[in-house]
Design a protein around this motif. Sequence first.
Motif, PDB file in Angstrom:
ATOM      1  N   CYS A  15       0.852  -1.193   0.000  1.00 55.07           N
ATOM      2  CA  CYS A  15       0.000   0.000   0.000  1.00 55.07           C
ATOM      3  C   CYS A  15       0.887   1.242   0.000  1.00 55.07           C
ATOM      4  CB  CYS A  15      -0.917  -0.013   1.211  1.00 55.07           C
ATOM      5  SG  CYS A  15      -0.040   0.394   2.741  1.00 55.07           S
ATOM      6  N   SER A  54       1.435   3.236   2.192  1.00 54.40           N
ATOM      7  CA  SER A  54       2.169   3.399   3.459  1.00 54.40           C
ATOM      8  C   SER A  54       3.227   2.307   3.615  1.00 54.40           C
ATOM      9  CB  SER A  54       1.205   3.365   4.645  1.00 54.40           C
ATOM     10  OG  SER A  54       0.221   4.349   4.514  1.00 54.40           O
ATOM     11  N   CYS A  90      -2.082  -0.273   9.969  1.00 54.36           N
ATOM     12  CA  CYS A  90      -1.462   0.560   8.938  1.00 54.36           C
ATOM     13  C   CYS A  90      -2.128   1.935   8.810  1.00 54.36           C
ATOM     14  CB  CYS A  90      -1.524  -0.167   7.590  1.00 54.36           C
ATOM     15  SG  CYS A  90      -0.629   0.687   6.289  1.00 54.36           S
ATOM     16  N   CYS A 108      -2.702   3.516   6.262  1.00 54.54           N
ATOM     17  CA  CYS A 108      -3.585   3.624   5.094  1.00 54.54           C
ATOM     18  C   CYS A 108      -5.025   3.274   5.444  1.00 54.54           C
ATOM     19  CB  CYS A 108      -3.087   2.716   3.968  1.00 54.54           C
ATOM     20  SG  CYS A 108      -3.497   0.976   4.201  1.00 54.54           S
ATOM     21  N   HIS A 163      -0.219  -5.790   2.269  1.00 52.01           N
ATOM     22  CA  HIS A 163      -1.510  -6.289   2.762  1.00 52.01           C
ATOM     23  C   HIS A 163      -1.892  -7.590   2.042  1.00 52.01           C
ATOM     24  CE1 HIS A 163      -2.609  -2.849   5.233  1.00 52.01           C
ATOM     25  NE2 HIS A 163      -2.083  -2.081   4.310  1.00 52.01           N
ATOM     26  N   ASN A 205       3.157  -1.042   3.445  1.00 51.12           N
ATOM     27  CA  ASN A 205       2.925  -2.344   4.077  1.00 51.12           C
ATOM     28  C   ASN A 205       2.361  -3.304   3.042  1.00 51.12           C
ATOM     29  OD1 ASN A 205       3.698  -2.243   6.866  1.00 51.12           O
ATOM     30  ND2 ASN A 205       2.083  -0.707   7.136  1.00 51.12           N
TER      31      ASN A 205
HETATM   32 ZN   LIG Z   1      -1.550  -0.038   4.380  1.00 57.46          ZN
END
Ligand SMILES: [Zn+2]
Length: 446
Positions: free
Chosen positions: A277, A279, A336, A338, A283, A281
């Motif tokens: 994502c 940010s 997260c 996001c 997912h 991470n």
């Molecule tokens: Zn995220």
Amino acid sequence: MDIIKPLIRHALYPYMEHIKGNHIRTRITQLLETDKSESASLQKQQDQALKKLLLHCIKEVPYYMPYTHLEPVIIKNPKDALKQFPVLDKKTFSLNPQAFLSVSSKVEDRIENRTGGSTGEPVRFVIDRNTVEFYEACRYRGLSWYGITPYDRSIMVWGSPVEIDVLKNKKAQFKEKILKNRVVIPAYSLKKEEIKSHVALIHRYKPDYIYGYASALFALAQLIESEGLRIDHQLKGIVSTSENLFEEQRILIESVFKTTCINEYGARDGGIIAYECPSHNMHLAEESLFVETVDLNSDLATSASGKLLITDLHNYSMPRLRYQVGDLGKIEASTCACGRKHRILTSLDGRVDDMFITKTGEYVHGHFVNHIARDMNAFETFQVIQTSPEHFDIAIVPKPDTTDGQIEHFVDLIAKKFDTKDITVKKVSEIPKSASGKIRYAKRAF
Ligand SMILES: [Zn+2]
């Protein structure tokens, strides 16, 4: 102007939906609806899909029929029930794939697929159309986080010579351009003499994004930089897939292309597993698969780093439960920035093949030798290759003041850990880098 984009959007996709019964757009809409769902709601949806799949397996799939006694547990708690099914590795599956074929599966519903043969024997399997659509939709949902649509123009840096031979064919090139709105730069043509024409292609074709193997994108970026060329076209992103994306690769790719590098984690025989994502991470694609981790040695569930197991929730033709894709990773709940609650895959830092094995069958992470060498700080660099449970080949690039005693000490610690004296050591001036540009300090070659 990109005239292909509206053509694909307004003609090709509707055509595929009506004539071919393709539901990718419906799946994308579905996935966008659950993109920001709460964790409990995602888990509930996953439980329902898993329950349906497991009940199908014990009734219709020969390999899983001996587990009919689990029916009450499946109904009550499908994830608990899943833990009572065996972990499945590629070898077990390949020995008897027919045992995984659902008895009610119809030939016309099956899509044949297979893994590449670069890491051992190819695995052949079949999947449902629905499964393929979920894979594709998971990719486009991930790409949508960066403003990329399924109709966007792309350049793909790709291919084994065999695949590229197909693309040399005019009809195949036309199909790529018109049906997929993309052109291909062959990964094997990433050389100095051709780099100017690749950069010219990027400026002329103006893709929305570039897609390719991490190592191929890295090689492309390295060449652009070393030849003093620059990219003046603004991309929405550059998508790295299929291999680990190392930090130094990401830094160079982002600086050369002046855009975000997006990490896609998938497997040919496991679909799209996780997407990075904005940010940063990874997912998990919770709507498409259930992913779990088990201890390397015991195969028991673990919250630490372990073998990643994939259960595809939508493949009813040939279901594979707890399929070991060969990578190591760790799963954490999402907090997260996001806002997505899809669990996060961390420490995706190696393959099971990078692990050493002791004579008693215990796995030892390659970090083991790294730690010793780091503590000693006596070598420029080194590489340890295990060729059998008893034998190791060690190559060392010494520093000017490295002593024989230090080398002996290093070898001794490895000898003790693996209970062997069969170790070959040589001093070298250089250690060849892997395709990804990285030195693999620890490697198992059997
Ligand atoms: Zn995220």
